[in-house]
Design a protein around this motif. Structure first.
Motif, PDB file in Angstrom:
ATOM      1  N   ASP A 249       0.805  -1.251   0.098  1.00  0.00           N
ATOM      2  CA  ASP A 249       0.121  -0.069  -0.171  1.00  0.00           C
ATOM      3  C   ASP A 249       0.864   1.270  -0.209  1.00  0.00           C
ATOM      4  O   ASP A 249       0.477   2.225  -0.566  1.00  0.00           O
ATOM      5  N   LEU A 250       1.879   1.266   0.500  1.00  0.00           N
ATOM      6  CA  LEU A 250       3.138   2.595   0.693  1.00  0.00           C
ATOM      7  C   LEU A 250       3.922   2.399  -0.424  1.00  0.00           C
ATOM      8  O   LEU A 250       4.564   3.535  -0.725  1.00  0.00           O
ATOM      9  N   ASN A 251       4.281   1.485  -1.245  1.00  0.00           N
ATOM     10  CA  ASN A 251       5.233   1.420  -2.004  1.00  0.00           C
ATOM     11  C   ASN A 251       4.637   1.058  -3.477  1.00  0.00           C
ATOM     12  O   ASN A 251       3.883  -0.165  -3.581  1.00  0.00           O
ATOM     13  N   ALA A 252       4.876   1.915  -4.319  1.00  0.00           N
ATOM     14  CA  ALA A 252       4.233   1.903  -5.632  1.00  0.00           C
ATOM     15  C   ALA A 252       4.945   0.747  -6.380  1.00  0.00           C
ATOM     16  O   ALA A 252       4.620   0.022  -7.363  1.00  0.00           O
ATOM     17  N   ARG A 253       6.238   0.554  -6.249  1.00  0.00           N
ATOM     18  CA  ARG A 253       7.028  -0.486  -6.856  1.00  0.00           C
ATOM     19  C   ARG A 253       7.463  -1.679  -5.737  1.00  0.00           C
ATOM     20  O   ARG A 253       8.031  -1.474  -4.927  1.00  0.00           O
ATOM     21  N   HIS A 254       6.922  -2.902  -6.110  1.00  0.00           N
ATOM     22  CA  HIS A 254       7.118  -3.979  -5.262  1.00  0.00           C
ATOM     23  C   HIS A 254       7.300  -5.263  -6.089  1.00  0.00           C
ATOM     24  O   HIS A 254       7.522  -6.261  -5.620  1.00  0.00           O
ATOM     25  N   GLY A 255       7.555  -5.062  -7.406  1.00  0.00           N
ATOM     26  CA  GLY A 255       8.167  -5.977  -8.490  1.00  0.00           C
ATOM     27  C   GLY A 255       7.182  -7.319  -8.048  1.00  0.00           C
ATOM     28  O   GLY A 255       6.007  -7.397  -8.227  1.00  0.00           O
ATOM     29  N   ASP A 256       8.077  -8.403  -8.216  1.00  0.00           N
ATOM     30  CA  ASP A 256       7.290  -9.704  -7.906  1.00  0.00           C
ATOM     31  C   ASP A 256       7.012 -10.078  -6.389  1.00  0.00           C
ATOM     32  O   ASP A 256       6.860 -11.394  -6.211  1.00  0.00           O
ATOM     33  N   ALA A 257       7.244  -9.361  -5.519  1.00  0.00           N
ATOM     34  CA  ALA A 257       7.026  -9.573  -4.219  1.00  0.00           C
ATOM     35  C   ALA A 257       5.782 -10.301  -3.799  1.00  0.00           C
ATOM     36  O   ALA A 257       4.729  -9.959  -4.465  1.00  0.00           O
ATOM     37  N   ARG A 258       5.708 -11.178  -3.132  1.00  0.00           N
ATOM     38  CA  ARG A 258       4.460 -11.887  -2.568  1.00  0.00           C
ATOM     39  C   ARG A 258       4.010 -11.552  -1.148  1.00  0.00           C
ATOM     40  O   ARG A 258       5.064 -11.011  -0.751  1.00  0.00           O
ATOM     41  N   PRO A 259       2.579 -11.586  -0.969  1.00  0.00           N
ATOM     42  CA  PRO A 259       2.413 -11.123   0.335  1.00  0.00           C
ATOM     43  C   PRO A 259       2.905 -11.907   1.654  1.00  0.00           C
ATOM     44  O   PRO A 259       3.304 -13.169   1.336  1.00  0.00           O
ATOM     45  N   PHE A 260       3.219 -11.257   2.653  1.00  0.00           N
ATOM     46  CA  PHE A 260       3.794 -12.076   3.984  1.00  0.00           C
ATOM     47  C   PHE A 260       2.733 -12.799   4.600  1.00  0.00           C
ATOM     48  O   PHE A 260       1.737 -12.367   4.479  1.00  0.00           O
ATOM     49  N   THR A 261       3.078 -14.006   5.501  1.00  0.00           N
ATOM     50  CA  THR A 261       2.237 -14.669   5.920  1.00  0.00           C
ATOM     51  C   THR A 261       2.564 -14.764   7.331  1.00  0.00           C
ATOM     52  O   THR A 261       3.692 -14.608   7.705  1.00  0.00           O
ATOM     53  N   ALA A 262       1.784 -15.355   8.153  1.00  0.00           N
ATOM     54  CA  ALA A 262       1.976 -15.576   9.508  1.00  0.00           C
ATOM     55  C   ALA A 262       2.931 -16.697   9.763  1.00  0.00           C
ATOM     56  O   ALA A 262       3.966 -16.601  10.430  1.00  0.00           O
ATOM     57  N   ALA A 263       3.041 -17.662   8.707  1.00  0.00           N
ATOM     58  CA  ALA A 263       3.922 -18.795   8.636  1.00  0.00           C
ATOM     59  C   ALA A 263       5.516 -17.983   8.444  1.00  0.00           C
ATOM     60  O   ALA A 263       6.525 -18.533   8.909  1.00  0.00           O
ATOM     61  N   ASP A 264       5.418 -17.098   7.578  1.00  0.00           N
ATOM     62  CA  ASP A 264       6.562 -16.271   7.217  1.00  0.00           C
ATOM     63  C   ASP A 264       7.438 -15.885   8.629  1.00  0.00           C
ATOM     64  O   ASP A 264       8.432 -16.018   8.768  1.00  0.00           O
ATOM     65  N   ILE A 265       6.453 -15.282   9.368  1.00  0.00           N
ATOM     66  CA  ILE A 265       6.886 -14.501  10.647  1.00  0.00           C
ATOM     67  C   ILE A 265       7.366 -15.644  11.490  1.00  0.00           C
ATOM     68  O   ILE A 265       8.267 -15.558  12.212  1.00  0.00           O
ATOM     69  N   ARG A 266       6.328 -16.710  11.658  1.00  0.00           N
ATOM     70  CA  ARG A 266       6.603 -17.566  12.776  1.00  0.00           C
ATOM     71  C   ARG A 266       8.033 -18.237  12.366  1.00  0.00           C
ATOM     72  O   ARG A 266       8.742 -18.590  13.220  1.00  0.00           O
ATOM     73  N   ALA A 267       8.262 -18.724  11.019  1.00  0.00           N
ATOM     74  CA  ALA A 267       9.559 -19.220  10.686  1.00  0.00           C
ATOM     75  C   ALA A 267      10.789 -18.295  10.850  1.00  0.00           C
ATOM     76  O   ALA A 267      11.877 -18.845  11.453  1.00  0.00           O
ATOM     77  N   ALA A 268      10.595 -17.095  10.700  1.00  0.00           N
ATOM     78  CA  ALA A 268      11.869 -16.001  11.233  1.00  0.00           C
ATOM     79  C   ALA A 268      12.133 -15.875  12.628  1.00  0.00           C
ATOM     80  O   ALA A 268      13.147 -15.485  13.145  1.00  0.00           O
ATOM     81  N   ARG A 269      10.918 -16.007  13.534  1.00  0.00           N
ATOM     82  CA  ARG A 269      11.254 -16.308  14.924  1.00  0.00           C
ATOM     83  C   ARG A 269      12.279 -17.139  15.341  1.00  0.00           C
ATOM     84  O   ARG A 269      12.916 -16.720  16.418  1.00  0.00           O
ATOM     85  N   ALA A 270      12.732 -17.943  14.698  1.00  0.00           N
ATOM     86  CA  ALA A 270      13.557 -19.116  15.303  1.00  0.00           C
ATOM     87  C   ALA A 270      15.114 -18.592  15.064  1.00  0.00           C
ATOM     88  O   ALA A 270      15.893 -19.242  15.680  1.00  0.00           O
ATOM     89  N   LYS A 271      15.403 -17.563  14.192  1.00  0.00           N
ATOM     90  CA  LYS A 271      16.610 -16.881  14.141  1.00  0.00           C
ATOM     91  C   LYS A 271      16.739 -15.776  15.161  1.00  0.00           C
ATOM     92  O   LYS A 271      16.076 -14.725  15.018  1.00  0.00           O
ATOM     93  N   GLN A 272      17.770 -16.170  15.960  1.00  0.00           N
ATOM     94  CA  GLN A 272      17.861 -15.191  16.967  1.00  0.00           C
ATOM     95  C   GLN A 272      18.887 -14.143  16.691  1.00  0.00           C
ATOM     96  O   GLN A 272      19.746 -14.242  16.174  1.00  0.00           O
ATOM     97  N   MET A 273      18.342 -12.799  16.915  1.00  0.00           N
ATOM     98  CA  MET A 273      19.089 -11.616  16.451  1.00  0.00           C
ATOM     99  C   MET A 273      18.916 -10.471  17.540  1.00  0.00           C
ATOM    100  O   MET A 273      18.031 -10.701  18.304  1.00  0.00           O
ATOM    101  N   ASP A 274      19.815  -9.544  17.465  1.00  0.00           N
ATOM    102  CA  ASP A 274      19.579  -8.306  18.310  1.00  0.00           C
ATOM    103  C   ASP A 274      19.572  -7.048  17.309  1.00  0.00           C
ATOM    104  O   ASP A 274      19.873  -7.339  16.003  1.00  0.00           O
ATOM    105  N   GLY A 275      19.163  -5.942  17.678  1.00  0.00           N
ATOM    106  CA  GLY A 275      19.251  -4.922  16.851  1.00  0.00           C
ATOM    107  C   GLY A 275      20.395  -4.511  16.131  1.00  0.00           C
ATOM    108  O   GLY A 275      20.493  -4.162  14.942  1.00  0.00           O
ATOM    109  N   THR A 276      21.486  -4.695  16.642  1.00  0.00           N
ATOM    110  CA  THR A 276      22.865  -4.507  16.031  1.00  0.00           C
ATOM    111  C   THR A 276      23.118  -5.668  14.904  1.00  0.00           C
ATOM    112  O   THR A 276      23.754  -5.137  13.916  1.00  0.00           O
ATOM    113  N   ALA A 277      22.805  -6.737  15.109  1.00  0.00           N
ATOM    114  CA  ALA A 277      22.885  -7.760  13.898  1.00  0.00           C
ATOM    115  C   ALA A 277      21.860  -7.555  13.102  1.00  0.00           C
ATOM    116  O   ALA A 277      22.358  -7.629  11.629  1.00  0.00           O
TER     117      ALA A 277
END
Length: 166
Positions: free
Chosen positions: A124-152
């Motif tokens: 909605d905010l970006n006019a150009r998003h190419g072939d991007a696909r929508p984010f899903t709750a499953a995408d977020i859930r999978a990413a939670r497994a990777k531990q990081m901090d703000g510096t990383a």
């Protein structure tokens, strides 16, 4: 019969004039494809990134260009998710402007909420998003497994920016 036709023409002309005079109003409902994400953005993100993601000089970067470009690449998608989940600390540059901001973590938000916000920002905010696909709750859930901090997250951003040629 002629009176009815004249009345229809007047209504049509008034609608056209309104759309011409107030183009944003004519497309306001069409423009938001992710209303749940907009509501969350307005409540949580607009404080720093401002309404419509326009950003604040020196503090929070605009979200109207880079996120759409990020979302078309896996590394960029991972960066967007990590930024919301873990926050990001340190100076960044966007379009020759510097921002030094401590982006907070939104790890306490639900997977659905984070996906909604990302979809609002990217689509909605970006006019150009190419072939991007929508984010899903499953995408977020999978990413939670990777531990990081703000510096990383900040260090990862530098790699992603370079890889995307931004």
């Amino acid at each position: 019969m002629k009176v009815k036709q004249a009345g229809k023409r007047i209504v049509a002309c008034m609608a056209a004039a309104t759309a011409f005079a107030f183009p944003a109003a004519a497309h306001a409902q069409e423009a938001v494809h992710y209303p749940a994400g907009k509501s969350l953005f307005d409540a949580q993100c607009a404080v720093c990134h401002q309404a419509g993601g326009k950003g604040q000089d020196g503090l929070a970067p605009p979200l109207t260009d880079y996120p759409g470009r990020y979302a078309a690449a896996e590394a960029g998608r991972a960066q967007l998710i990590a930024t919301l989940l873990h926050g990001m600390f340190g100076e960044i540059e966007v379009h020759d402007k510097r921002y030094n901001f401590k982006m907070p973590s939104f790890a306490s938000a639900s997977d659905d909420d984070i996906a909604h916000v990302l979809n609002y920002v990217v689509f909605d905010l970006n006019a150009r998003h190419g072939d991007a696909r929508p984010f899903t709750a499953a995408d977020i859930r999978a990413a939670r497994a990777k531990q990081m901090d703000g510096t990383a997250v900040h260090a990862q951003r530098a790699v992603v920016i370079k890889g995307l040629g931004l």
